[in-house]
Design a protein around this motif. Sequence first.
Motif, short mmCIF file in Angstrom:
data_model
loop_
_atom_site.label_atom_id
_atom_site.label_comp_id
_atom_site.label_asym_id
_atom_site.label_seq_id
_atom_site.Cartn_x
_atom_site.Cartn_y
_atom_site.Cartn_z
N GLU A 153 58.03 60.17 52.88
CA GLU A 153 56.76 60.34 52.17
C GLU A 153 55.68 60.89 53.10
OE1 GLU A 153 55.16 57.37 49.49
OE2 GLU A 153 57.05 56.27 49.59
N LEU A 154 55.60 60.34 54.30
CA LEU A 154 54.60 60.82 55.26
C LEU A 154 54.88 62.27 55.67
CD1 LEU A 154 54.26 57.65 57.54
CD2 LEU A 154 52.54 58.55 55.97
N GLU A 155 56.16 62.61 55.76
CA GLU A 155 56.51 63.99 56.11
C GLU A 155 56.12 64.95 54.99
OE1 GLU A 155 60.19 66.29 58.33
OE2 GLU A 155 60.60 64.46 57.20
N ASP A 156 56.27 64.51 53.74
CA ASP A 156 55.89 65.34 52.60
C ASP A 156 54.40 65.65 52.59
OD1 ASP A 156 58.49 65.48 51.69
OD2 ASP A 156 58.26 63.85 50.24
N PRO B 223 50.36 47.20 53.15
CA PRO B 223 51.64 47.52 52.50
C PRO B 223 52.52 48.33 53.45
CG PRO B 223 49.89 48.91 51.66
CD PRO B 223 49.23 47.88 52.52
N VAL B 224 53.79 48.53 53.05
CA VAL B 224 54.76 49.15 53.95
C VAL B 224 54.32 50.53 54.41
CG1 VAL B 224 57.12 50.04 54.15
CG2 VAL B 224 56.71 47.85 53.03
N TRP C 33 63.67 51.21 53.66
CA TRP C 33 62.28 51.39 53.29
C TRP C 33 61.56 52.29 54.29
CZ3 TRP C 33 59.20 51.28 49.37
CH2 TRP C 33 59.46 50.43 48.29
N VAL C 34 61.87 52.09 55.58
CA VAL C 34 61.23 52.91 56.62
C VAL C 34 61.63 54.37 56.47
CG1 VAL C 34 61.19 53.39 59.10
CG2 VAL C 34 60.92 51.04 58.27
N THR C 35 62.90 54.63 56.25
CA THR C 35 63.38 56.01 56.07
C THR C 35 62.68 56.66 54.88
OG1 THR C 35 65.53 55.47 57.02
CG2 THR C 35 65.40 57.45 55.66
N HIS C 36 62.57 55.92 53.78
CA HIS C 36 61.88 56.44 52.59
C HIS C 36 60.40 56.71 52.88
CE1 HIS C 36 60.77 56.90 48.36
NE2 HIS C 36 59.81 56.00 48.55
N THR C 37 59.75 55.79 53.59
CA THR C 37 58.33 55.92 53.90
C THR C 37 58.07 57.10 54.84
OG1 THR C 37 58.02 53.54 53.61
CG2 THR C 37 56.31 54.73 54.81
N LEU C 38 58.94 57.28 55.83
CA LEU C 38 58.79 58.41 56.74
C LEU C 38 58.92 59.73 55.98
CD1 LEU C 38 60.82 57.19 59.84
CD2 LEU C 38 58.34 57.45 59.67
N GLY D 214 52.67 66.18 55.23
CA GLY D 214 52.35 67.02 56.39
C GLY D 214 51.81 66.26 57.57
N ALA D 215 51.80 64.91 57.48
CA ALA D 215 51.25 64.09 58.57
C ALA D 215 52.17 64.04 59.77
CB ALA D 215 50.96 62.68 58.07
N ILE D 216 53.48 64.08 59.52
CA ILE D 216 54.47 63.99 60.59
C ILE D 216 55.61 64.95 60.32
CG2 ILE D 216 53.95 61.56 61.05
CD1 ILE D 216 56.55 60.86 59.57
N LYS D 217 56.44 65.15 61.34
CA LYS D 217 57.67 65.91 61.20
C LYS D 217 58.78 65.11 61.86
CE LYS D 217 60.42 69.48 60.51
NZ LYS D 217 60.83 69.90 59.14
#
Length: 218
Positions: A201-204, A149-150, A194-199, A206-209
């Motif tokens: 989510e990943l930032e929330d 999935p995305v 979709w990518v902006t939204h997914t990034l 704590g996986a990325i900044k």
Amino acid sequence: MRRLSLHCNQRKDLARNMSLEESELYTRQGRIHKYRKHSIIFTQGDPPGNTFVVESGMIRTYFTSQNGKEFTKGFWSKYDVIGAPDIFGHDLRLISAEAVEDSVLKILSYEDLDILIARIPRFAHNLISVLSCNIRSVTTTSDWLGTQPVLARVALTILLQSEWHGRRTEDGQLCLTHLTHEHIALLVGATRQWVTHTLAELEDTGAIKCKKRSIIIY
């Protein structure tokens, strides 16, 4: 984020383990050319010809469908070889290549490659090693991204790109600076939104900044 590996961490310079005489021959063959950001290096449908070795910078290769949609095949940096599978073929080029940032490439003609392969067995060995890693990268990425999935596709893309092209920040974290949201969208087959939204989510998690022109991976 969990680290992944394509087992190509030891990508080899084409001049690796050569003697001084062999290195000098390699240096003399071909020519060096500087490409500014957004410059097109070759285009899908062009006749085959030169092979390109990335000396510095970042190159994107992509396929354009009949309806004009682009599909990014990969990003390539120092020591990578682009131009395959058209190195010794006669068919038209299957993909295009552009400079994502200011880049320096070594350009090798058919004749240059023939001389190097005939005179330097180590060059042939290194060329096979580099191309094998490139094929492994493209194949592995296609397999993983075609079945997830995305959210997973975006996460996998960030992990793989950080393995190949990540740069260390002052505090030791891996940082991606060559990928825009649009580039990630082209790699994973999703919309930029979709990518902006997914990034986010990943930032929330704590996986990325996400910063203005970079993604820091924790």
